[in-house]
Design a protein around this motif. Sequence first.
Motif, short mmCIF file in Angstrom:
data_model
loop_
_atom_site.label_atom_id
_atom_site.label_comp_id
_atom_site.label_asym_id
_atom_site.label_seq_id
_atom_site.Cartn_x
_atom_site.Cartn_y
_atom_site.Cartn_z
N PHE A 64 13.96 -8.90 9.36
CA PHE A 64 15.00 -8.66 8.30
C PHE A 64 14.45 -7.24 7.73
N VAL A 65 13.37 -6.90 7.47
CA VAL A 65 12.90 -5.80 6.77
C VAL A 65 12.45 -4.56 7.39
N GLY A 66 12.27 -4.97 8.83
CA GLY A 66 11.83 -4.12 9.77
C GLY A 66 11.22 -2.63 9.33
N SER A 67 11.84 -1.53 9.20
CA SER A 67 11.38 -0.30 9.05
C SER A 67 10.84 -0.14 7.69
N ILE A 68 11.16 -1.01 6.61
CA ILE A 68 10.60 -0.85 5.28
C ILE A 68 9.70 -1.81 5.00
N ALA A 69 8.86 -2.52 6.10
CA ALA A 69 7.91 -3.24 5.66
C ALA A 69 6.66 -2.80 4.96
N HIS A 70 6.37 -1.76 5.58
CA HIS A 70 5.10 -1.12 4.91
C HIS A 70 5.34 -0.60 3.55
N TRP A 71 6.48 -0.29 3.12
CA TRP A 71 6.96 -0.20 1.73
C TRP A 71 6.62 -1.41 0.93
N ILE A 72 7.41 -2.25 1.45
CA ILE A 72 7.21 -3.74 0.76
C ILE A 72 5.69 -4.21 0.56
N ALA A 73 4.84 -3.96 1.57
CA ALA A 73 3.37 -4.17 1.43
C ALA A 73 2.89 -3.36 0.51
N PHE A 74 3.42 -2.25 0.45
CA PHE A 74 2.71 -1.44 -0.62
C PHE A 74 2.96 -1.84 -1.85
N VAL A 75 4.26 -1.98 -2.12
CA VAL A 75 4.60 -2.45 -3.79
C VAL A 75 3.95 -3.73 -3.92
N LEU A 76 3.91 -4.75 -3.12
CA LEU A 76 3.11 -5.76 -3.53
C LEU A 76 1.62 -5.75 -3.80
N LEU A 77 0.94 -4.94 -2.86
CA LEU A 77 -0.48 -4.74 -3.10
C LEU A 77 -0.69 -3.89 -4.34
N VAL A 78 -0.01 -2.88 -4.68
CA VAL A 78 -0.20 -2.13 -5.84
C VAL A 78 0.12 -2.96 -6.99
N GLY A 79 1.33 -3.73 -6.82
CA GLY A 79 1.66 -4.52 -8.06
C GLY A 79 0.49 -5.52 -8.29
N VAL A 80 0.17 -6.42 -7.36
CA VAL A 80 -1.04 -7.17 -7.50
C VAL A 80 -2.29 -6.41 -8.12
N GLY A 81 -2.47 -5.47 -7.42
CA GLY A 81 -3.70 -4.60 -7.86
C GLY A 81 -3.58 -4.04 -9.07
N GLY A 82 -2.48 -3.35 -9.67
CA GLY A 82 -2.20 -2.94 -10.71
C GLY A 82 -2.47 -4.00 -11.83
N HIS A 83 -1.88 -5.13 -11.63
CA HIS A 83 -1.79 -6.34 -12.63
C HIS A 83 -3.30 -6.67 -13.05
N MET A 84 -4.21 -6.78 -11.69
CA MET A 84 -5.48 -7.19 -12.06
C MET A 84 -6.06 -6.07 -12.77
N ALA A 85 -5.93 -4.67 -12.45
CA ALA A 85 -6.57 -3.73 -13.29
C ALA A 85 -6.22 -3.83 -14.60
N TRP A 86 -4.80 -4.02 -15.03
CA TRP A 86 -4.45 -3.98 -16.30
C TRP A 86 -4.81 -5.17 -17.23
N HIS A 87 -5.04 -6.16 -16.23
CA HIS A 87 -5.57 -7.46 -16.77
C HIS A 87 -7.20 -7.29 -17.38
N ALA A 88 -7.88 -6.42 -16.55
CA ALA A 88 -9.21 -6.36 -16.98
C ALA A 88 -9.69 -5.77 -18.15
N PHE A 89 -8.46 -4.96 -18.91
CA PHE A 89 -8.71 -4.58 -20.25
C PHE A 89 -7.88 -5.43 -21.56
N ASP A 90 -7.43 -6.43 -20.96
CA ASP A 90 -6.83 -7.64 -22.00
C ASP A 90 -7.83 -7.87 -22.80
#
Length: 186
Positions: A64-90
């Motif tokens: 269903f997501v075809g040509s934008i799959a790499h964008w979705i993967a990017f958003v998910l990985l950057v989101g999870v990674g960003g949350h982890m990095a942010w949480h490191a400073f809590d």
Amino acid sequence: MSLLSLFVLALGLSIDAFAASVGRGAAVGTPHLGVALKAALVFGLTEMVTPLIGWAVGAVFADFVGSIAHWIAFVLLVGVGGHMAWHAFDPVDEAAAEATPKGGLISLMLTAIGTSIDAMAVGVSLALIDVDIRVAAPIIGATTFVMTTIGMMAGKRLGDAFGHRAEFAGGIGLALVGTVILEIGR
């Protein structure tokens, strides 16, 4: 996705299990190798199964997501990674940390599940970019097994020295893998 990228991904995903195992190891004092291996098995298996679940969900939607799959993967990985990095400073709430149960199989399993939710989201992104989950999931599980064993055995000394920095580095690593996926997908 290259084996190096999979390893970086696995390392990033295993950092929260590592941090939890450092806490458990410190609570036990100096755990026996058998105790550390038991915890590592629970964390490793959980961290291996959750991306499989996420991958199955992602595989259903990949067409269903075809040509934008790499964008979705990017958003998910950057989101999870960003949350982890942010949480490191809590700031750590010491009272809450002391109240967290450190022993027992149920507590161990709940902690493993809690630290593996990010692996489920990553599993979705792996399906969208057509990564062979039969290779990725065991690498993620084995890396988590090793990191958990190290965390349990090293306990408090390792946590004091590297805890927040390791979590930050793991988050940045996930975000970088997401960026590489975006570049490859263009």
